[in-house]
Each structure stands twice: as C-alpha cells, then as structure tokens.
Design an enzyme around this catalytic site. Structure first.
Site, PDB file in Angstrom:
ATOM      1  N   LYS A   1      74.362  15.444  48.944  1.00  0.00           N
ATOM      2  CA  LYS A   1      74.572  14.037  48.628  1.00  0.00           C
ATOM      3  C   LYS A   1      75.529  13.918  47.451  1.00  0.00           C
ATOM      4  O   LYS A   1      75.500  14.742  46.532  1.00  0.00           O
ATOM      5  CB  LYS A   1      73.247  13.350  48.261  1.00  0.00           C
TER       6      LYS A   1
ATOM      7  N   GLU B   1      67.231  -0.235  37.839  1.00  0.00           N
ATOM      8  CA  GLU B   1      66.705   1.133  37.779  1.00  0.00           C
ATOM      9  C   GLU B   1      66.296   1.521  36.366  1.00  0.00           C
ATOM     10  O   GLU B   1      67.122   1.532  35.439  1.00  0.00           O
ATOM     11  CB  GLU B   1      67.746   2.124  38.310  1.00  0.00           C
TER      12      GLU B   1
ATOM     13  N   GLU C   1      68.575   9.950  51.398  1.00  0.00           N
ATOM     14  CA  GLU C   1      69.232   9.666  50.121  1.00  0.00           C
ATOM     15  C   GLU C   1      68.208   9.433  49.017  1.00  0.00           C
ATOM     16  O   GLU C   1      68.332   9.947  47.893  1.00  0.00           O
ATOM     17  CB  GLU C   1      70.128   8.434  50.288  1.00  0.00           C
TER      18      GLU C   1
ATOM     19  N   GLU D   1      78.428  -2.113  51.372  1.00  0.00           N
ATOM     20  CA  GLU D   1      77.335  -2.013  50.393  1.00  0.00           C
ATOM     21  C   GLU D   1      77.864  -2.127  48.970  1.00  0.00           C
ATOM     22  O   GLU D   1      77.267  -2.788  48.121  1.00  0.00           O
ATOM     23  CB  GLU D   1      76.592  -0.691  50.573  1.00  0.00           C
TER      24      GLU D   1
END
Length: 430
Positions: free
Chosen positions: A190, A235, A279, A414
C-alpha cells in the site's frame, strides 16, 4: 464575535523567537465557561485544537522553535520543551489536562522536510466541555504580564481563484497507475499518494474565519491551527491522559449519499469492500505494531466501525492502551508516525515511492499536529483536510490509499471529495 479574554503585548517590542534560556512565568486560573473558544481568538495568527466545542485555543508567542529536518526532530523538540518547562515558574490553579505550560506543535510528514515547529503561546484558553474552563498566561520573566487588547476584525477572504498544484489531475492519475503497477509487481502492499491545489483570495486569509466554518460543519473532527496550517482532521493519532492512551485509525472512504437510501447503500458498500478493508487493515496493523511495545495492555476493536462526517464516511478502528513506561504525547506521536494511513506498507518503501511519484514536498500535511502539556498529556492528530495559509494564498492537500485494486479515476474522485472541506471553508459566505 465575543470580546477576547485578553492578549499579551510586549512592552519592549521584542518579537517571539526561539527559546533563549529565559524564565517563563506561567499562570493558569479557572474562568467562566466562554462557550465558544474560536470566538475569543483576538488575532488571525491563531493556535487551536477543538472538537465538539472543547479543547484549547492560543495566541501570541512566548517562545517557539523551528526544528531542523531529520528523523530526530521529535526528540530535539522534546528536549527543547523540557528545558523550557524546567526553567518555567508555573502556578496552576486550574489543574486540568491542558492547563499550565502548553505547547502547540506541527511536524513535517517527511523526515527530511523543513518546517516542524513547537510554539508556547502567550495565552491559552481551555474548555473541557463539562463546564470547566481556564485561562493561562505565559510571559518571559520581567515583562509586563498582559492586558486586554482590541479584537482584530474578521475579514472574509473574498473571491477565490483555483490553480493546479504540483500535478494536474491527469498527471496525478498517471502517478496512481504507476503506484498500482509497483504494488502488483510486489514492491509494496500500500502507498498513500497526495496531491495539492492552490487558492488565491482577494484578501489575506484569516485562520479564524476558516476555523469557525470548519468547526460548525465538522464538529466531530479535530479543528486545528498551528503556524498557518489550518484544517479539520477526523483522525486521532494519539491521546495521552496519564498512563492511558488511545488512537482512532481511519482508512477506507466513501462519499455521503444525497438521500438516506443512497447513504445507506454507500455505507454497506464501504463495509463490505475488500479493497477498503485491506487498506484499513494495513493502517491498523502499522499503528498497533508501533504502540504495542510501549504498552503493558492494549485493546484493539475487533472490526472497523462506520464513522460518518458531513461529506464522507470512513472505516474507523479505536485502539486503547495503558503505557508500560512514561512517554509524553509528543514522544508517542514520534513513535507512531507515519502510520500506513498516511504513508503505506512497508513504511520505508512507501515513503520512497511518495517522494518519487508525488512531485512535491508535503511539508506538514499528513504529519502530527496537536498539543502537549508539562505533564506529558496531550492530543495529536494527523494533519488532514487542511491548508497552509500564506497571506492571500492557501495550499490545500488531499490523499488516498492506493492498493492493488485501486482505480486511478476513482482515487481522483475520492481526492476531490477530500478537498471539499477546505474548499467550502474558503468559498462559503457567512
């Protein structure tokens, strides 16, 4: 806007600068609950960390340090802050997490980028959301304490013009395609690729205007400002309260639907998406692998939950632990950064690929941002959904996690969704 609690003004005209060993005089006292922290900020150069109306705001600079680049920038910052604390005269009548001497900070994503900073404000206004509030003043010994100052008027940025950043949209899609090829080849599993765009305004952009708009629209995010970097991140990299630590890992994204039925369909798609769960799993593993050696106990939610915000919905996993040894919130953020949520897996390979494909310096985007107090308590998030302000210009950032199943056009869409919080904050009327 409400009148500020006050603002420090040095009588000798010295600007705030790097700590020179002088004694700081710190006084924290309980105050009536102001209700609105952002409305009390007296000047555009704001410091802030707010969620659901609670948190800290600061203004002025008692001392600051701009840290050299390198993997030890966190340790250098911690050493500098310890020296500041050891030389300070602190009287804390509030005795709350976030009272007494507090530093706000923002660190670069990449070890070798310049610009990581720690700032000890002249004044901090705190509010815990349960009726407790406090005011802290911090001044070099021998200077006049502070006095109430007129509030600088708020000025909307006016008409906004948009410009491409380091890569145009088609060029960034090509970068995503290149990353997918490298993942399929087996170089890594990733990588998170980001892009930037620029905004030009008619007037200098006031951080307080953006903070107000972001906090109103995204109350569940951490609305922040530090050294011109302003945003609302969903986050939480790490929170420390005594020996208790927690973190919220986010990875995997879908937009919100226009109707309840569409929203529910998108949510179900996200929860069932193999690509998004892959992910997300990398991000959770990278954080738990980093924090577990520091904890005597660690609890990780068994499966991700759905977290909905005004414009997007994410897969999120809470992590809670008890520290085995005494690490400050700043030291913990250093141990955790960068997680796979903003870098990739494996980390070193992903960061090298980011340097190769993004064609830009992220600066402090996707780096730790937050605050730490003299007891080591604090909260640090990841600087997402943000913009760096410089006069009439703003540089916006957005990134996406790329895995083998990623589609460049979908990733670009996105990223566009992730730009919207800051774009709306710049363009909306009041």
């Amino acid at each position: 806007m409400a009148e500020p609690y006050g603002n420090y003004h040095a009588t000798d005209g010295r600007p705030g600068g790097d700590y020179g060993g002088e004694h700081l005089v710190v006084r924290s006292v309980p105050v009536p609950d102001p209700g609105d922290l952002i409305g009390r900020l007296p000047e555009p150069a704001a410091l802030a960390w707010i969620r659901h109306g609670a948190g800290l705001t600061g203004w002025g600079e008692a001392t600051r340090v701009t840290l050299p680049s390198g993997p030890d920038r966190f340790a250098v910052g911690e050493k500098w802050l310890r020296e500041v604390i050891e030389n300070a005269d602190v009287q804390d009548e509030a005795r709350r997490r976030g009272s007494g001497l507090v530093a706000f900070g923002s660190f670069t994503f990449d070890d070798w980028s310049e610009g990581s900073v720690l700032i000890v404000p002249r004044a901090v206004l705190g509010r815990d959301g349960t009726g407790n509030a406090w005011l802290t003043t911090i001044t070099p010994d021998g200077e006049a304490a502070w006095h109430t100052a007129p509030q600088a008027p708020l000025l909307a940025p006016g008409h906004i013009r948009w410009h491409d950043g380091s890569l145009s949209a088609p060029e960034w899609e090509q970068a995503v395609s290149a990353a997918v090829r490298r993942i399929i080849r087996g170089d890594l599993r990733k990588v998170v690729l980001a892009r930037d765009i620029y905004a030009s305004a008619d007037e200098p952009i006031d951080a307080r205007v953006l903070l107000r708009r972001l906090a109103d629209r995204y109350p569940g995010c951490f609305t922040f400002a530090c050294a011109g970097l302003v945003g609302a991140t969903p986050e939480l990299l790490v929170r420390r309260n005594g020996r208790k630590v927690s973190a919220l890992v986010l990875a995997g994204t879908m937009p919100r639907g226009a109707t309840a039925a569409e929203d529910a369909e998108l949510a179900a798609t996200l929860l069932g998406s193999a690509k998004d769960n892959e992910e997300h799993g990398y991000a959770v593993t990278s954080l738990t692998d980093a924090i577990e050696p520091l904890c005597q106990a660690l609890r990780v939610a068994p499966r991700p939950e759905l977290l909905r915000f005004a414009n997007v919905q994410h897969l999120g996993t809470w992590v809670h632990g008890t520290l085995a040894t005494d690490h400050s919130a700043l030291a913990l953020s250093a141990a955790l950064h960068p997680t796979a949520a903003v870098g990739g897996t494996p980390t070193d390979t992903a960061v090298e690929l980011i340097r190769e494909l993004e064609n830009m310096d992220r600066e402090r985007y996707a780096g730790p941002i937050g605050w730490v107090d003299a007891d080591g308590n604090g909260e640090w998030g990841i600087a997402l959904r943000c913009a760096q302000l410089t006069g009439e210009r703003a540089r916006l950032f957005a990134g996406c996690g790329i895995v083998a199943a990623s589609d460049p056009a979908a990733e670009l869409a996105e990223a566009q969704v992730k730009f919207r919080p800051m774009q709306t904050a710049l363009e909306q009327g009041d």
